[in-house]
Design a protein around this motif. Structure first.
Motif, PDB file in Angstrom:
ATOM      1  N   VAL A 151       0.837  -1.211   0.000  1.00  0.00           N
ATOM      2  CA  VAL A 151       0.000   0.000   0.000  1.00  0.00           C
ATOM      3  C   VAL A 151       0.868   1.255   0.000  1.00  0.00           C
ATOM      4  O   VAL A 151       0.630   2.195  -0.752  1.00  0.00           O
ATOM      5  N   LEU A 165       3.474   6.365  -5.523  1.00  0.00           N
ATOM      6  CA  LEU A 165       3.271   6.643  -6.950  1.00  0.00           C
ATOM      7  C   LEU A 165       2.545   7.971  -7.164  1.00  0.00           C
ATOM      8  O   LEU A 165       2.727   8.629  -8.186  1.00  0.00           O
ATOM      9  N   SER A 166       1.721   8.355  -6.187  1.00  0.00           N
ATOM     10  CA  SER A 166       0.964   9.600  -6.348  1.00  0.00           C
ATOM     11  C   SER A 166       1.886  10.810  -6.424  1.00  0.00           C
ATOM     12  O   SER A 166       1.498  11.877  -6.899  1.00  0.00           O
ATOM     13  N   ILE A 201       2.326   1.982  -3.349  1.00  0.00           N
ATOM     14  CA  ILE A 201       1.313   2.513  -4.266  1.00  0.00           C
ATOM     15  C   ILE A 201       1.068   3.996  -3.967  1.00  0.00           C
ATOM     16  O   ILE A 201       0.972   4.817  -4.871  1.00  0.00           O
ATOM     17  N   LEU A 202       1.010   4.332  -2.656  1.00  0.00           N
ATOM     18  CA  LEU A 202       0.819   5.742  -2.278  1.00  0.00           C
ATOM     19  C   LEU A 202       1.930   6.612  -2.856  1.00  0.00           C
ATOM     20  O   LEU A 202       1.689   7.717  -3.330  1.00  0.00           O
ATOM     21  N   ALA A 204       1.705  12.185  -0.297  1.00  0.00           N
ATOM     22  CA  ALA A 204       2.543  11.009  -0.071  1.00  0.00           C
ATOM     23  C   ALA A 204       3.904  11.443   0.466  1.00  0.00           C
ATOM     24  O   ALA A 204       4.513  10.758   1.284  1.00  0.00           O
TER      25      ALA A 204
END
Lengths: 273, 296
Positions: free
Chosen positions: A101, A107-108, A104-105, A150
């Motif tokens: 998770v 990536l923002s 993925i965060l 992020a």
């Protein structure tokens, strides 16, 4: 050796002068009449009070300052609260799933705001119908998309690595809840981290332009950057007045910077160490 | 049996607490980053004005390929990127190496002064630069007094000089920011490495290229990626210094997206298509920079 030294001082002095000059110029210009500014007068004048009166009379400076202050302070408090909870959560309660998770965060961080502005605007336009309190032209709409980044979560996770895990255990033995440990042990120990994160968030919130430009529409909601931009776009600009407005707008962030220089630098570089 | 069950419930409780700590942040990032990105993707296949949108397949992407204004914006942004980012990074590196000398006097003053531009808002400094570089602005006045130029330069109204003005402005604002990263990295390099090199007879130029640059590689990579992303998102400066003009000579991609959505008749579908071009550019350029730096 001597020549090298002289070159170093000369080069650094010129660079420092170029960096400072625009600041000197706005401060000097804020005390001069518009005509004198265009003539290139580089000496302090006597029009400061007059410029100030005119600024208060012709613009909503007070409202804009108040709007900016409300938005920046609230954003900062909520941002460091949510990001530190998350950073602490990711680090202290580690699991494979959470690492996924977290990645993925991250990536923002690659998503440019330009790609978000259209869908975000449409989103808040839709919200406006159901909940006007957080729709277009409200403080909440300015704040919501900027509160959680992020970067800030990453920043707090990195700092949590330095937080001794024994203290979590000690807290549990003392009968504290996990939230209790967070608020009573983690927060006070990580004061500098909070200060650094707070400064960075406050500055970017205070200076934010593009999103407020899109989402705020009525003049009484205007923030400081919108006011400055608006003053600067006129055809017959009053230079003294505009320069004074810019000095006032820059003062809070400049003050925050000078008072907390050490934390600020630590905060900026802490993220890449 | 009982102990086992208790163990499971404690673990389950811990897992629940862990997730509850990160919940708000995760939800907010999904709501304000990932969901809009998805919506932009869907939007990019729709056309129409304002709220009246309908699916038209690839038509926006076809339009993008033949859009001259987009090409201009892309070219402008690339020019800023190719010229400004290297200049700024070399300048910041150079300054930080000079400042890293312990025997240097007024170090704190120089560092603070050069970092100072970072405390200004993009809008405020843009407005200041607009006036400094105006046709009768202070920069022209000073250059003429010093007899460097005989006629005023059209900093803002000439297509070539307008780009230069934007480049000067961004360099002024961000060099100190990058310098801070290099300075703190330099302070982490053990001095004994330099001493050993000096004993071996390495000149300061050799030391710079053989020790400083390799040691700073990760930070240089970091700053070049953040500067690239920043430049691709350029907006405040162009809007407030040149308004994208003259013609479209300084128009940036972000400003073009803004114009498409909020200035002319709102063409959200096409604006979303253009915005995906920036996302693509950022991904491609970041991968490229990682490759050049030789990291995986």
């Amino acid at each position: 050796m001597k020549v090298k030294r002289i070159f170093t001082y000369l080069f650094l002095s010129i660079t420092a002068l170029v960096s400072i000059f625009p600041f000197l110029w706005i401060v000097i210009s804020a005390t001069n009449k518009s005509v004198d500014v265009t003539k290139g007068r580089l000496l302090p004048g006597t029009y400061l009070v007059e410029n100030f009166k005119k600024l208060l009379d012709t613009t909503d400076l007070g409202t804009a300052l108040w709007n900016s202050a409300k938005i920046s302070i609230l954003t900062t408090i909520l941002a460091i609260l949510f990001a530190s909870l998350a950073g602490y959560g990711f680090e202290i309660f580690r699991s494979k799933m959470k690492d996924v998770v977290f990645n993925i965060l991250l990536l923002s961080m690659m998503i440019p705001f330009a790609a978000l502005m259209v869908p975000l605007y449409r989103m808040f336009a839709r919200i406006s119908n159901a909940a006007p309190m957080i729709g277009i032209d409200t403080m909440a709409a300015v704040m919501l998309p900027t509160i959680t980044t992020a970067f800030l979560i990453f920043f707090f996770r990195q700092s949590s690595k330095m937080f001794p895990k024994d203290m979590v255990e000690a807290g549990r033995i003392d009968g504290l809840s996990d939230l209790g440990i967070f608020f009573k042990i983690f927060m006070p120990t990580m004061k500098t981290t909070y200060a650094a994160a707070g400064i960075i968030t406050f500055m970017s919130s205070w200076n934010n332009y593009l999103w407020p430009l899109i989402v705020l529409q009525s003049p009484q909601q205007r923030t400081i950057p919108l006011l400055i931009s608006n003053l600067g776009s006129g055809y017959a600009p009053d230079y003294g007045l505009i320069m004074l407005a810019i000095v006032i707008a820059t003062l809070p962030t400049a003050l925050v910077f000078f008072l907390m220089q050490k934390h600020f630098v630590a905060g900026m570089t802490g993220s890449v160490k | 049996m009982r102990a086992d069950k208790q163990g499971v419930s404690i673990r389950a409780k811990n897992a629940f607490t862990g997730w509850s700590f990160i919940l708000v942040a995760v939800l907010m990032i999904i709501a304000f980053y990932f969901y809009p990105m998805l919506e932009a993707l869907i939007l990019s296949f729709k056309t129409g004005t304002g709220a009246n949108l309908s699916f038209t397949g690839w038509s926006n992407y076809e339009r993008l390929l033949t859009d001259k204004t987009f090409l201009t914006a892309l070219t402008n942004t690339s020019i800023y990127l190719i010229i400004q980012v290297p200049i700024m990074i070399v300048l910041a590196l150079f300054i930080s190496v000079l400042l890293n000398d312990n025997t240097l006097k007024f170090k704190g003053f120089f560092r603070t002064a050069i970092f100072l531009p970072c405390v200004t808002s993009l809008v405020a400094y843009s407005v200041v630069f607009k006036y400094l570089f105006g046709i009768n602005g202070l920069v022209n006045t000073m250059l003429m007094k010093l007899s460097i130029i005989s006629a005023p330069i059209e900093w803002i109204t000439d297509p070539f000089w307008a780009k230069i003005t934007i480049i000067i402005a961004i360099t002024w604002r961000w060099t100190g920011y990058n310098m801070i990263f290099y300075l703190s990295a330099l302070q982490n390099i053990d001095n004994s490495i330099y001493e050993a090199a000096r004993i071996d007879g390495a000149s300061s130029v050799t030391q710079f290229f053989k020790i400083t640059i390799p040691m700073l590689k990760p930070i240089i990579l970091f700053t070049s990626i953040t500067s690239t992303i920043g430049t691709l998102q350029l907006f405040d400066e162009v809007l407030n210094i040149t308004k994208g003009g003259p013609g479209n000579a300084t128009l940036s991609i972000s400003q073009y997206i803004y114009n498409l959505s909020f200035k002319y008749t709102a063409d959200f579908g096409y604006a979303a298509t253009v915005s995906y071009s920036i996302v693509l550019l950022i991904v491609v350029l970041s991968i490229l920079q990682f490759k050049v730096a030789g990291e995986k």
